[in-house]
Structures are given as C-alpha cells and as structure tokens.
Scaffold this motif. Structure first.
Motif, PDB file in Angstrom:
ATOM      1  N   TYR A   1      30.859  94.206  31.231  1.00  0.00           N
ATOM      2  CA  TYR A   1      29.404  93.945  30.481  1.00  0.00           C
ATOM      3  C   TYR A   1      28.545  93.799  31.725  1.00  0.00           C
ATOM      4  CZ  TYR A   1      31.976  92.731  26.518  1.00  0.00           C
ATOM      5  OH  TYR A   1      32.738  92.692  25.309  1.00  0.00           O
TER       6      TYR A   1
ATOM      7  N   THR B   1      40.988  91.814  24.738  1.00  0.00           N
ATOM      8  CA  THR B   1      40.124  92.971  24.930  1.00  0.00           C
ATOM      9  C   THR B   1      40.861  94.098  25.157  1.00  0.00           C
ATOM     10  OG1 THR B   1      38.465  91.661  26.179  1.00  0.00           O
ATOM     11  CG2 THR B   1      38.226  93.980  26.468  1.00  0.00           C
TER      12      THR B   1
ATOM     13  N   ASN C   1      41.939  94.959  21.671  1.00  0.00           N
ATOM     14  CA  ASN C   1      40.859  95.591  20.746  1.00  0.00           C
ATOM     15  C   ASN C   1      40.754  97.019  21.129  1.00  0.00           C
ATOM     16  OD1 ASN C   1      40.458  93.142  19.444  1.00  0.00           O
ATOM     17  ND2 ASN C   1      38.998  92.623  20.695  1.00  0.00           N
TER      18      ASN C   1
ATOM     19  N   LEU D   1      38.829  98.757  18.169  1.00  0.00           N
ATOM     20  CA  LEU D   1      37.571  97.994  17.756  1.00  0.00           C
ATOM     21  C   LEU D   1      36.728  97.725  18.848  1.00  0.00           C
ATOM     22  CD1 LEU D   1      39.883  95.018  16.274  1.00  0.00           C
ATOM     23  CD2 LEU D   1      38.846  96.847  15.022  1.00  0.00           C
ATOM     24  N   GLU D   2      37.082  97.946  20.010  1.00  0.00           N
ATOM     25  CA  GLU D   2      35.980  98.170  21.138  1.00  0.00           C
ATOM     26  C   GLU D   2      36.323  99.318  21.890  1.00  0.00           C
ATOM     27  OE1 GLU D   2      35.331  94.342  23.655  1.00  0.00           O
ATOM     28  OE2 GLU D   2      36.660  93.633  22.335  1.00  0.00           O
TER      29      GLU D   2
ATOM     30  N   GLU E   1      33.837 107.935  13.781  1.00  0.00           N
ATOM     31  CA  GLU E   1      34.147 106.777  12.991  1.00  0.00           C
ATOM     32  C   GLU E   1      35.077 107.239  11.969  1.00  0.00           C
ATOM     33  OE1 GLU E   1      31.521 103.522  12.316  1.00  0.00           O
ATOM     34  OE2 GLU E   1      32.399 103.016  10.572  1.00  0.00           O
TER      35      GLU E   1
ATOM     36  N   ILE F   1      38.699 105.578  11.178  1.00  0.00           N
ATOM     37  CA  ILE F   1      39.214 104.955  10.020  1.00  0.00           C
ATOM     38  C   ILE F   1      40.501 105.579   9.318  1.00  0.00           C
ATOM     39  CG2 ILE F   1      38.458 104.699   7.414  1.00  0.00           C
ATOM     40  CD1 ILE F   1      35.324 104.307   8.399  1.00  0.00           C
TER      41      ILE F   1
ATOM     42  N   TYR G   1      43.153 104.056  11.226  1.00  0.00           N
ATOM     43  CA  TYR G   1      43.293 102.590  10.527  1.00  0.00           C
ATOM     44  C   TYR G   1      44.098 102.813   9.241  1.00  0.00           C
ATOM     45  CZ  TYR G   1      39.727 100.733  13.493  1.00  0.00           C
ATOM     46  OH  TYR G   1      38.933 100.173  14.558  1.00  0.00           O
ATOM     47  N   ARG G   2      43.895 103.794   8.104  1.00  0.00           N
ATOM     48  CA  ARG G   2      44.517 103.758   7.218  1.00  0.00           C
ATOM     49  C   ARG G   2      45.921 104.246   7.446  1.00  0.00           C
ATOM     50  NH1 ARG G   2      39.912 106.795   3.712  1.00  0.00           N
ATOM     51  NH2 ARG G   2      38.491 105.134   3.417  1.00  0.00           N
TER      52      ARG G   2
ATOM     53  N   PHE H   1      46.723  95.541  11.490  1.00  0.00           N
ATOM     54  CA  PHE H   1      46.189  94.688  12.396  1.00  0.00           C
ATOM     55  C   PHE H   1      46.790  93.221  11.964  1.00  0.00           C
ATOM     56  CE2 PHE H   1      43.105  97.638  13.352  1.00  0.00           C
ATOM     57  CZ  PHE H   1      42.757  97.527  14.752  1.00  0.00           C
TER      58      PHE H   1
ATOM     59  N   PHE I   1      46.145  89.048  12.624  1.00  0.00           N
ATOM     60  CA  PHE I   1      45.133  88.279  13.513  1.00  0.00           C
ATOM     61  C   PHE I   1      45.791  86.907  13.694  1.00  0.00           C
ATOM     62  CE2 PHE I   1      42.667  91.573  11.392  1.00  0.00           C
ATOM     63  CZ  PHE I   1      42.208  92.005  12.282  1.00  0.00           C
TER      64      PHE I   1
ATOM     65  N   HIS J   1      42.750  86.104   8.997  1.00  0.00           N
ATOM     66  CA  HIS J   1      41.868  86.936   8.342  1.00  0.00           C
ATOM     67  C   HIS J   1      42.054  87.649   6.839  1.00  0.00           C
ATOM     68  CE1 HIS J   1      39.265  86.305  11.343  1.00  0.00           C
ATOM     69  NE2 HIS J   1      39.726  87.222  12.152  1.00  0.00           N
TER      70      HIS J   1
ATOM     71  N   PRO K   1      44.573  97.785   1.369  1.00  0.00           N
ATOM     72  CA  PRO K   1      44.630  98.834   2.373  1.00  0.00           C
ATOM     73  C   PRO K   1      44.961 100.075   1.399  1.00  0.00           C
ATOM     74  CG  PRO K   1      46.003  97.127   3.030  1.00  0.00           C
ATOM     75  CD  PRO K   1      45.289  96.772   1.889  1.00  0.00           C
TER      76      PRO K   1
ATOM     77  N   LYS L   1      32.665  88.476   8.320  1.00  0.00           N
ATOM     78  CA  LYS L   1      34.229  88.495   8.495  1.00  0.00           C
ATOM     79  C   LYS L   1      34.774  89.613   7.366  1.00  0.00           C
ATOM     80  CE  LYS L   1      37.788  85.476   7.364  1.00  0.00           C
ATOM     81  NZ  LYS L   1      37.901  84.212   6.748  1.00  0.00           N
TER      82      LYS L   1
ATOM     83  N   ILE M   1      37.434  92.496   8.341  1.00  0.00           N
ATOM     84  CA  ILE M   1      38.580  92.707   7.726  1.00  0.00           C
ATOM     85  C   ILE M   1      38.921  94.198   7.136  1.00  0.00           C
ATOM     86  CG2 ILE M   1      40.747  91.689   6.363  1.00  0.00           C
ATOM     87  CD1 ILE M   1      39.213  89.033   6.819  1.00  0.00           C
TER      88      ILE M   1
ATOM     89  N   THR N   1      38.935  97.054   9.344  1.00  0.00           N
ATOM     90  CA  THR N   1      40.334  97.203  10.162  1.00  0.00           C
ATOM     91  C   THR N   1      41.649  97.791   9.154  1.00  0.00           C
ATOM     92  OG1 THR N   1      41.003  94.965   9.585  1.00  0.00           O
ATOM     93  CG2 THR N   1      39.719  95.371  11.998  1.00  0.00           C
ATOM     94  N   ILE N   2      41.452  97.260   7.698  1.00  0.00           N
ATOM     95  CA  ILE N   2      42.292  97.910   7.053  1.00  0.00           C
ATOM     96  C   ILE N   2      42.033  99.287   6.402  1.00  0.00           C
ATOM     97  CG2 ILE N   2      43.632  95.782   6.430  1.00  0.00           C
ATOM     98  CD1 ILE N   2      42.179  95.594   4.003  1.00  0.00           C
ATOM     99  N   GLY N   3      40.920  99.789   6.856  1.00  0.00           N
ATOM    100  CA  GLY N   3      40.887 101.013   6.438  1.00  0.00           C
ATOM    101  C   GLY N   3      39.528 101.365   5.571  1.00  0.00           C
TER     102      GLY N   3
ATOM    103  N   ILE O   1      34.732  93.926  15.305  1.00  0.00           N
ATOM    104  CA  ILE O   1      35.189  93.134  16.287  1.00  0.00           C
ATOM    105  C   ILE O   1      34.280  91.996  16.352  1.00  0.00           C
ATOM    106  CG2 ILE O   1      34.330  94.014  18.292  1.00  0.00           C
ATOM    107  CD1 ILE O   1      37.828  92.727  17.801  1.00  0.00           C
TER     108      ILE O   1
END
Lengths: 227, 792
Positions: A11, A46, A49, A54-55, A74, A78, A81-82, A87, A89, A93, A107, B314, B318, B321-323, B405
């Motif tokens: 940073y 980090t 992530n 995510l980062e 993006e 996605i 992710y699918r 993930f 946490f 979450h 999902p 939040k 979430i 992250t799950i699509g 994030i």
C-alpha cells in the motif's frame, strides 16, 4: 493448480510503500492440504485473499488452473467462484436472513442448477453433516461450531475443486475445532479436494500435508507434513 | 431465485420494523398524496370528454375588438344569426346546434316545484353529445317543441321515478311540457354551459323568447356548438368562417372562431384573441407537487437503505464469494424495494379511500377512485413500478458494487465520501422542497387575507338577495313595503343584476369635453330604483341616491369614483353623460365597490334608474332579530306574493367568499401537501438519526465512559443533521422568494413577502427537525454505556 510467481502487495501511503507480501513464489497442486501459518500481520490473510481473487496483487503473476487470473474479467472470476472455489470464513459469514437450507442453497441458485437437483444436493449435504433437523433454523439459532459446519456445507455444495479457509476454527472451542479439522482432512483424502487454510494453531496445521510459514510478507518455510 | 428474494425481502422488512415502518408509511403517504392529486388532475383533464365525439366538438368563440386593432376580450358566445349561416356555408360542419347559456328556471309537477338549470338547444345537440337514455331516444326526444328531456336526478326529484315518458311538467308556471326522454346525469366534469338539469327544444325557446327567434348579429347571449368532420383542419375552417361572416355582414369586426370544447376548461385564457393557457398551469403545478412528495418519500427509502449499507455490505460480500454477480444482487435489492412499494400502495389506496371525502369537502368537488379508468390504473401501476425502481435503484447499484473483501473485513467507511455527500444532498433537497412549500403556503394565505381585508366598498354582512321572479317583478313595491313593515329587513332595493356579477359591460358613452372621438373604456351597468346606496351600504361621496322626490331621476345616473375619474369632471353633480344616445344627469358619485374579481380593479360603474329592468332583490336584514327569524319572515312574505316560486335566499357574504375559491384551492392544496412534505421529510430524518445513533452506540458508550455529558452527545449527533437543514434553508429561502414574488405579481392588488415569513418558515422547520433529532439523540445519549460496550 495454482501457480504464483513473484507476487507483491503493498500500500502506498504518503509516498511510503508498506509491503504486505514480497516475492511470493509457490505452486499448489490438486489434492494438497496446505496450511499457511505465521504471526499476526505477516500477510497470511492477504495471501489467501489473493489466492481467492478477492484482492489483486500489486505485482506478479497468478495462474489458476492454467489461466492468468490478473487478466480476468469480473464475469470470469464469478464463474470460478461458482464452479471451483469454496470459501470458509473465521466469522462464518452466513446470511442472517436465510435459513440453514437456504444458505446452503444460495450458491446452487447462482450456479443456475435446476430445482430437483438442488433439493437432492442439499438433502445430501445436510444428511452428511447431520443437520437435517436444523435445516429451517436461522444462523443466530445455532452454536458457533454448527454455524461453521453450515459455512463448510455451503462451500461444499457447489462441488468446488478448492476450499479456501481463513482461520476456520478461530472462533471455535477446541472440541468443535477438532471436528471441523477432521472434516477437512476427510474431504481432502476421500474427495481429493484441495484445501488451503490460514491458521494460528500448530495443531490444526498438522492435519494438512504441507505448511507454508510467512513472516513479514515473505515465505520463510515450506515444509511437508507426514500426517 | 425470485421466490427466495421475495422471502428474504419480507424477512428483512419484518426484522427492521422501525425502518420498514418509516419507509412504508412515508411511501404510502407519498403515494396517497400523489394518487389524490392525480385523481384531481384526471378529473380536470377529462373535462367535457365524456362523449365519444368530444374531440371533434367545437364551440364558437367571439373576439371583442379593442384599441389599436387588438382584441380586448375573447369569450364563448355568439349570435343567433351565425349558426344558420355556418350550417349553410361550411360543409365541414357535420352538425351544429344553437343553444342558450344555462338559466335557472322553475319546473314543477303539481305542487312539487323547483328552480333547476334549464337549457334550450337545437335538436342537433343530441348528435354532438351521446347522452345515455334511460327512457326515450335521440331520434324522438326533441321532435315536439313542447317537450323536455330530464336528467335522471331531476326526474327523481320531480316524479320520484325515471319511468316518466310522456308525463307532463310545468315550465315557469306557464307552459306544459311533455317528458320525451330521461338521460343519465351528466358527469361532474362537464362544463357549466352544458351541465343542465333539463333540456328543451329551441323551437320552444322561440315561442317564449322573441330574441331567440330573430336572426340577430348584435346579441351575444347564445352559444353555438358544432361537430366537425374528424379529418378537418380547424384553422382552415376558421379562415372560411371569417370570410363567410364578412361577406354577409359589412361591419363584422367581431371575428368568430371555432375552439375545441374539451380544451376550453383548461386552456380558457385568451390574450389578444390567442390562447395563452389557463388553468392548465395549476394542473402542471399539482402534478409537480404530486411527484415532489413522492420523491421525498423515495429519498427517505434511498437514505435509509444506503445508511444501512454497512450491514448489507457483509451480505453482498458473502454472496459475491459464493458466486453472485451484480445483476442478481441488483435484482435482489430491487425486489426488496418493489415489495415495500407494493405494501405501501395498498396502504396508500386505503388512505386514499379514507381521506377522499375530506379532500372532496375541502375542494368542493366529487372525486372518487372510479374516475380512474383502466388506462389510468395502468398509469398507477407504472408509477408504482417507477417508485420502486427509483427508490431501489440507488441502493441496488450502490450496494452491489461493493468489493467483497472490503465488506467482509469491515473496512468500509459508511460508503465513502461520495455516498455520504449524496445522502446529505438528498436530505437537503427534501427539506428545500418542504420549506418552499411552507413559505408558499404562508404567502398564499397572506395574499388571500390581504384581498379579503381590502375594503370592498359595500357591507356584505347581513345582506341577502333573492332572484326577482314571477310576481316579484310586478309587485315589487308591495313586497318592499310589506318586508319593511314586518321589521325583518331595514332596507330593500331591486336591481338588474346582483351585487356580484359578471359581464354587463358597454362602451357607448360620451361625456362633456371628451377628447377622444370614441370611448374605449368598458363600463359596467346596473339598473335599479330606490335605496340602492342605502341597502348595499355603499359610501356616497357626492350628491344623493335616487329619490321619489325628484321625478327627473328617471334620467339620472349614479356613477362610481373611477367613472368620475374617466369623465374628468370637477363638479360632477348636474353634469351630463350621453349613453346609447340618451342624455343622463349625474345625481350622485359613490365609492368603488367590488362586483367582479377582488384581485384587480373593476370597471367603472354607471347606475341607471329603471324600474323595468328587474333581476335581483337585495335586502339588508334587521340585525335586531335572529337570522332564522328574518329568513322565515322573508320567505313567508315572498311565498304569499309569489307562490309558484321557491324562495331562494342567498347571503352576499358567502357569494363573495366564492370569489376567493381558486386561490383557496391553491392555498388548501399547498397547505395540505406542504404539511405532508414536512412530515414525510421528518420521518426520514428520524429514521436516519435512529440509524446513525444505533451505529454509534459503541462510540457513545466509550465517550460516556470518558466523561461526556448527555448534552455533549446530543450535540454530537444532532449537529450534522442541523447543518443540513440550515443549508436547505439557505437554498430554499431565495428560491421561494423569487417564485412567490412572481406569483404575487400576477395580481393587481397583492401583499408583500415579509422577511418574517421566511424567518418563521426557517425556524419552524429547524425546530421541527431539531425535535425529531433530539428525541432520538436523547434516547441514545441516555443509554447505559455498559449496554453499549457489551457488544462485539
């Protein structure tokens, strides 16, 4: 499966660069169970992530299943992710407004899986985690360990090839933590799911077969564990 | 997916009861206000549009020439000679009907007699308008000259039934007419010239009124309406009319033109013969008001939603992250706002049903939800959808853009600088609107008060008038002496028109030493006999009232102060003026009084002495007796002399009150909706403060432990909100000063905008907002710090 080459993250604040990660180069193969360890602020989360997209790294190359992640749009992320990434946490979450079953279903909905299959998969997962009786409860009606089980169930239901877990047992008592770790190990061994976890606990790290130790943003150690 | 979204939306609403309540109530009030105004607007927009041919129905307008070739006045009206000429010469006219304006006249069945609005028209009127026949039909309804078409309610009042074909009614206590048809009542939004209670053939009019029979180019007491071919260009037709009229009439300097009847109600203002809008301006204003209030409610929703972004963030993280992709998140947030809007609509329609009667009472109209047609329901649905979209779009796009994030790490700083600014901007906007409305309300109210307090030149209290019908015309002197003897009244006079009236203007006046060859100033005429000044309480400046002691008074006139100014006489008494080639001597000069619009100076008045021009009897009640007693006595005496007519006593003060109606409507509406705007805005503010207090519970706990007092904390929480209100005031005050200054300048007589109005509105709003904020602030500042710090 995962190739990292010279990953850097910093940073810039008032002209001073504060590094989080430096020259991280490593590769993770399909079916590995890797634990990332290190003191607070070392850059473990980090790294996770970045692995979870995510980062974005400030610099370096990242290939996920042969594809260059940094160049991805993006929409493609996605899709990953699918289909490939689950993930888990530390703070679970879960979505507070959804029941256990709905949390697990979410999902699949995004993946546009047809209703009948969704039902059978949810029933399957609930059964496997012994939570059939709790499927209509809301997250705040469950204990921490149960919530984390739901979190893992949600990550698993889409049948990912890798699970990224950020201190999955950090908020749990030791008995519950053990249960979760056993589950991870079982998933890794029986279903060949790649697992990447960040943890503080030496004991939890022993469940895996490889430990990456990070200090001050640099990989200090990379050892195999013979569990 | 949708089902789940719906379910979650409902759960979310249930969980956050306070904010849901604020949102639903706010939106419901906004929607109800919007629907109510739209109902009113629909009602106004559909004036005279009931008939299926309505867009091809035209009415003849007449331009009155003024100075320099300009048109001084344009009105709906024409002569008897015009109709037949047009019918013959203009082929584009499919049907044409001459008619009179409405006139209240006696209609009776046996003893059952009423004064109702009667109308005469040529039979083709039935082709212009498709009346709904209950009995009878259009083909036969106007065949017989001595027939009458009744509306449903008239038939019910007279006969108690609608099945009254061929029954007989008595017109003006003289003529027997056969009922040839009964039609459904005309809708309330039918213009005044057409909203009759009973309709009679023109042929019968020619029998009872000679002026209807002769083809005349000078008497403008008639209306001509025409149905044009649908494909006709009206401008072309009007050019033709101009030509045709000129060839038939050399001195035709009064151009006639056709104007769409259905436009006349809202676009009825003409300047120099050209339409310059009309009441449509008010309609625009109301539409703006309606959507303004709705916007305020939408802003509440947006603010509450974005204020809660931290919590929702939040969830967004979430889901990502799950699509979940952005579209699915946007859909979810929109579903939420749609659900809320839908609930709000139901509440709004309930509110509308509950408050519609009150609203109708206030504005003196009869609206019902039934005025909404199928197409307007589609509009409403559209508005609802749009409301949901507007209210939900900003939160939806804003929240769905969150980076997962950041949201999961709770690094989000209530949405960043831009979001906070936008929320502040929205609150400022809301309050600006509300403050402008408050100031407008006060200015409108003061303007009405100002006009009301202007001296009217007459004393309308205890003054009543009755129409001079039947025997009252011939036996006026008898009635007068009986009334005076009874002690119910102190003074009585007859006159050609009531004190408050329109029209009756003329220009043919010459006076001594007149500079111009022709007079261009319009004068108003009133004909009376004795006691005109005394009865009406008019102030005599010079000379005297008409008196029985002076036989020469039949050639005398009384003039108003402005008339004197026009004549320029220094010693007016005894001087003469020539009117319609007759010489009159001025016997008195009186102070001006308001007989037309109280908002502008009225034309000068000349009062003639003429016992034959009867119209209205005006009486000053004896205030020593009770009003009811006086009215009873008057009714008894007039009934005795004039048994055929019901006694229709009107109070002059209520007649004069009606003159303020259109401004009153504006006042009431801006009052009502200004209040609502403030309420909804405060509701939103309350929600924001409540949320902000909830968010800062922990901070407050820490501060309290460190020794902050309740006052400190209240200041901390209130200050940022108060700042926004102050900004709103700074913007709204000059804005409304400008707007209201413009509105006031429309009036010849108007009040000034006082600085204290601005101050009052500013401090009122500030106080209201402060109360709203402090209530919440006090609550959270008083909370036990331990409770606050237990969290997390």
């Amino acid at each position: 499966m995962i190739e990292l080459k010279n990953i850097e993250k910093y940073y810039a604040n008032k002209g001073v660069k504060s590094y989080i990660l430096r020259h991280v180069t490593t590769s993770i193969k399909q079916g590995e169970f890797v634990s990332i360890m290190g003191p607070s602020g070392a850059g473990k989360s980090t790294l996770l992530n970045i692995l979870g997209m995510l980062e974005e790294p400030t610099y370096g190359e990242y290939h996920f299943m042969g594809e260059d992640v940094t160049a991805m749009k993006e929409r493609q992320r996605i899709e990953l992710y699918r289909n490939h990434i689950g993930f888990v946490f530390q703070a679970y979450h879960l979505i507070d407004e959804m029941t256990v079953a709905e949390n697990i279903e979410a999902p699949l909905l995004y993946k546009k899986i047809p209703g009948a299959e969704r039902k059978s998969r949810i029933a399957d997962v609930l059964d496997r985690f012994n939570m059939v009786a709790k499927k209509d409860l809301f997250p705040n009606q469950l204990s921490g360990g149960q919530q984390q089980l739901v979190g893992i169930a949600r990550a698993l239901v889409a049948q990912p090839s890798i699970i990224l877990a950020d201190e999955p047992t950090g908020n749990l008592q030791s008995a519950q933590a053990e249960q979760i770790m056993d589950l991870f190990k079982k998933l890794n061994q029986e279903e060949n799911i790649t697992i990447l976890q960040v943890t503080h606990s030496e004991k939890n790290a022993q469940y895996g077969n490889r430990i990456l130790t990070i200090e001050d943003g640099v990989i200090k150690e990379d050892v195999s564990v013979n569990g | 997916m949708f089902k789940l979204n719906l379910k979650i939306a409902l759960r979310n609403l249930w969980k956050n009861k306070t904010s849901s309540f604020i949102n639903v109530i706010g939106l419901a009030i906004g929607l109800a206000a919007c629907l109510m105004l739209l109902l009113y607007v629909t009602y106004e927009l559909n004036f005279d549009k009931e008939s299926k041919n309505s867009e091809n129905v035209y009415t003849v307008m007449t331009n009155i020439p003024g100075d320099n070739g300009k048109v001084s006045n344009t009105f709906e009206g024409s002569t008897t000679a015009l109709g037949p000429l047009l019918k013959e010469e203009i082929p584009e006219i499919k049907h044409l009907a001459r008619m009179n304006y409405l006139k209240k006249a006696l209609i009776a069945v046996g003893e059952n007699s009423f004064k109702k609005l009667g109308k005469f028209a040529e039979p083709e009127i039935l082709k212009l308008f498709d009346y709904q026949y209950i009995v009878g039909n259009a083909a036969t309804a106007m065949q017989n000259p001595k027939s009458v078409i009744l509306t449903e309610s008239t038939a019910k009042v007279l006969f108690g039934s609608t099945q009254v074909l061929n029954r007989v009614v008595k017109y003006q206590d003289k003529e027997d007419l056969t009922v040839s048809a009964v039609i459904k009542d005309l809708p309330d939004n039918t213009s005044a010239t057409l909203k009759f209670d009973y309709l009679m053939p023109w042929a019968f009019y020619e029998m009872v009124d000679a002026s209807a029979k002769e083809l005349n180019w000078g008497n403008f007491s008639f209306v001509t309406m025409a149905l044009l071919d649908p494909n006709t260009d009206v401008t072309r037709v009007n050019e033709k009319i101009d030509k045709v009229v000129k060839t038939h009439l050399e001195q035709a300097n009064q151009p006639y033109f056709l104007y769409p009847l259905s436009k006349l109600h809202l676009y009825g203002k003409f300047e120099n013969g050209v339409n310059v809008g009309g009441d449509i301006e008010q309609i625009y204003l109301f539409v703006a008001l309606a959507f303004g209030i709705l916007m305020i409610a939408c802003i509440n929703f947006m603010n509450m939603a974005t204020a809660k972004s931290e919590k929702r963030a939040k969830e967004v993280g979430i889901k990502k992250t799950i699509g979940a992709n952005r579209v699915s998140l946007i859909m979810q947030f929109l579903t939420e706002s749609m659900v809320l809007t839908f609930i709000a609509v139901i509440v709004a329609i309930a509110l509308l049903e509950i408050f519609l009667p009150t609203f109708n009472n206030l504005l003196n109209i009869k609206l019902s939800i039934g005025y909404f047609s199928a197409s307007s329901w589609m509009w409403i649905l559209g508005i609802v959808f749009l409301t949901g979209l507007i209210a939900g779009s900003y939160p939806a796009f804003y929240l769905s853009a969150f980076n997962p994030i950041q949201t999961l790490k709770k690094r989000i700083k209530s949405g960043g600088i831009l979001a906070i600014n936008l929320r502040q901007v929205l609150v400022v906007g809301q309050f600006c609107f509300a403050i402008v409305l408050i100031i407008s309300t006060m200015v409108i109210y003061r303007q009405i008060q100002f006009i009301k307090n202007r001296p009217m030149g007459i004393d309308v209290n205890a003054l009543v008038e009755i129409p001079q019908d039947g025997e009252l015309k011939t036996k006026f002197e008898v009635v007068k002496s009986q009334l005076l003897k009874s002690g119910a009244v102190k003074a009585v006079s007859q006159s050609s028109v009531g004190l408050s009236h329109r029209g009756q203007n003329f220009m043919d006046v010459k006076w001594e030493g007149m500079a111009k060859p022709l007079n261009t100033q319009l004068f108003n005429q009133v004909a009376t006999t004795y006691d005109f000044i005394k009865t009406n309480g008019i102030k005599l400046k010079e000379g005297r009232d008409f008196s029985k002691n002076f036989a020469s008074d039949s050639a005398g006139v009384l003039i108003s102060a402005t008339a004197l100014k026009v004549f320029g006489y220094t010693n007016p008494i005894g001087k003469t003026v020539t009117i319609f080639d007759d010489k009159y001597t001025i016997v008195g000069v009186f102070d001006d009084y308001v007989w037309d619009s109280p908002y502008q100076s009225n034309n000068p008045v000349i009062v003639f002495f003429d016992p034959n021009r009867t119209g209205t009897i005006t009486m000053r009640l004896n205030e020593a007796n009770s009003i009811a007693q006086n009215i009873a006595t008057i009714t008894e005496i007039t009934k005795q002399v004039n048994p055929a007519y019901p006694t229709d006593i009107k109070f002059l003060n209520s007649i004069y009150l009606e003159k303020y109606n259109s401004e009153k409507t504006l006042g009431i509406l801006s009052n009502l909706f200004g209040g609502l705007a403030i309420f909804v805005s405060c509701l939103g503010l309350f929600g924001l403060v409540a949320y902000s207090a909830e968010q800062r519970t922990k901070e407050f706990g820490v501060r309290k432990v460190l020794g902050a007092s309740v006052t400190n904390l209240m200041q901390l929480l209130s200050l940022s909100f108060v700042k926004m209100i102050v900004v709103a005031i700074i913007i709204a005050v000059p804005l409304s000063y400008y707007a209201m200054g413009k509105w006031l300048s429309k009036f010849e007589f108007h009040t000034e905008i006082n600085w204290w109005i601005m101050l009052l509105a500013a401090f009122g709003t500030l106080a209201m907002a402060l109360i709203t904020v402090s209530f919440q602030a006090y609550k959270s500042a008083k909370a036990n710090p331990v409770d606050a710090l237990k969290y997390e």
